[in-house]
Each structure stands twice: as C-alpha cells, then as structure tokens.
Design a protein around this motif. Structure first.
Motif, short mmCIF file in Angstrom:
data_model
loop_
_atom_site.label_atom_id
_atom_site.label_comp_id
_atom_site.label_asym_id
_atom_site.label_seq_id
_atom_site.Cartn_x
_atom_site.Cartn_y
_atom_site.Cartn_z
N GLN A 297 44.53 74.53 13.83
CA GLN A 297 44.24 75.88 13.36
C GLN A 297 43.01 76.49 14.03
N PHE B 144 52.89 81.35 25.27
CA PHE B 144 52.58 81.50 23.85
C PHE B 144 53.58 80.74 23.00
N GLN B 145 53.09 79.88 22.10
CA GLN B 145 53.95 79.03 21.29
C GLN B 145 53.82 79.36 19.80
N ALA B 146 54.53 80.38 19.39
CA ALA B 146 54.54 80.78 17.97
C ALA B 146 55.80 81.58 17.71
N LYS B 147 56.11 81.74 16.45
CA LYS B 147 57.26 82.56 16.07
C LYS B 147 56.95 84.02 16.35
N ALA C 178 53.98 86.38 14.80
CA ALA C 178 52.83 85.59 14.35
C ALA C 178 51.54 86.20 14.88
N GLY D 141 48.93 81.71 17.77
CA GLY D 141 49.81 80.60 18.10
C GLY D 141 49.18 79.70 19.14
N CYS E 173 48.77 77.53 22.69
CA CYS E 173 48.90 77.77 24.12
C CYS E 173 48.57 76.46 24.82
N GLN F 245 44.32 77.64 18.94
CA GLN F 245 45.23 78.77 18.91
C GLN F 245 44.60 79.98 19.57
N ALA G 145 47.62 86.62 19.08
CA ALA G 145 48.80 87.23 19.70
C ALA G 145 48.42 88.45 20.52
#
Length: 108
Positions: free
Chosen positions: A34, A76-79, A82, A85, A87, A94, A97
């Motif tokens: 986080q 970028f690795q998130a829904k 979001a 996220g 990276c 994180q 965005a």
C-alpha cells in the motif's frame, strides 16, 4: 496408547499456528504494498515520476502526450477506475492513477 492421544492435539495446534502465521504474513505484505511512491525517491526521480501528470514540465519531457497518465499506461497494474495501483518499475509501491513518468507506454 497414550502416545497417540497427544499427537492429534499437537498436530491441530501446529496447523493453527501455521494458519495464523500465514495470515500475518499476508497482512504485512498487503500493508507494504500500500506504500505510495514518493516523488523524491531516487528511482522515481530518475524516471521523472510526478503524482499529478498535469505538473510535468512538457518542455523538459516532450514525449509527455496530452492525457497520458499512469491509469492509461501499459505498466499500470490496477482495476479500471482505481485511484492507485502497482507498477513493476516501483516494486512494492503504488503509483497514483493520475501520475506520470518518463517510462509511460500507451496501454494496448
């Protein structure tokens, strides 16, 4: 036969300890994930990361396209939708965005 009566309870205690330890490890891992990238972090500074893409110096970074931000970056690795996220460039941290860095690549 008394030897066998204590074995199941020892096994149960061991399994409960393993389950508790696994839960603790997952909780610590999620808390560490986080953490947000600090713009002053050496890795972030080297990639010119800004938490707000609107604050990127476009004269210094002509590659910065209008509307480019972490949310529409291939890394970028998130829904979708979001606020932040992961990276792979900033392992264990994180990015926002709405951020941007010089490694930005358009999402396919």
């Amino acid at each position: 036969m008394s030897r066998f009566t204590s074995t199941p309870s020892t096994r149960r205690v061991f399994m409960m300890q393993v389950a508790t330890a696994a839960t603790a490890v997952l909780a610590v891992g999620e808390a560490a994930a986080q953490a947000m990238v600090d713009e002053k972090d050496p890795q972030a500074a080297g990639l010119a990361y800004k938490a707000d893409a609107s604050k990127v110096d476009k004269a210094k970074f002509p590659k910065m396209a209008a509307g480019a931000n972490c949310a529409n970056c291939a890394l970028f690795q998130a829904k979708a939708g979001a606020a932040a996220g992961g990276c792979p460039l900033f392992a264990g941290k994180q990015v926002t965005a709405k951020g941007w860095c010089s490694a930005w690549a358009k999402k396919a």
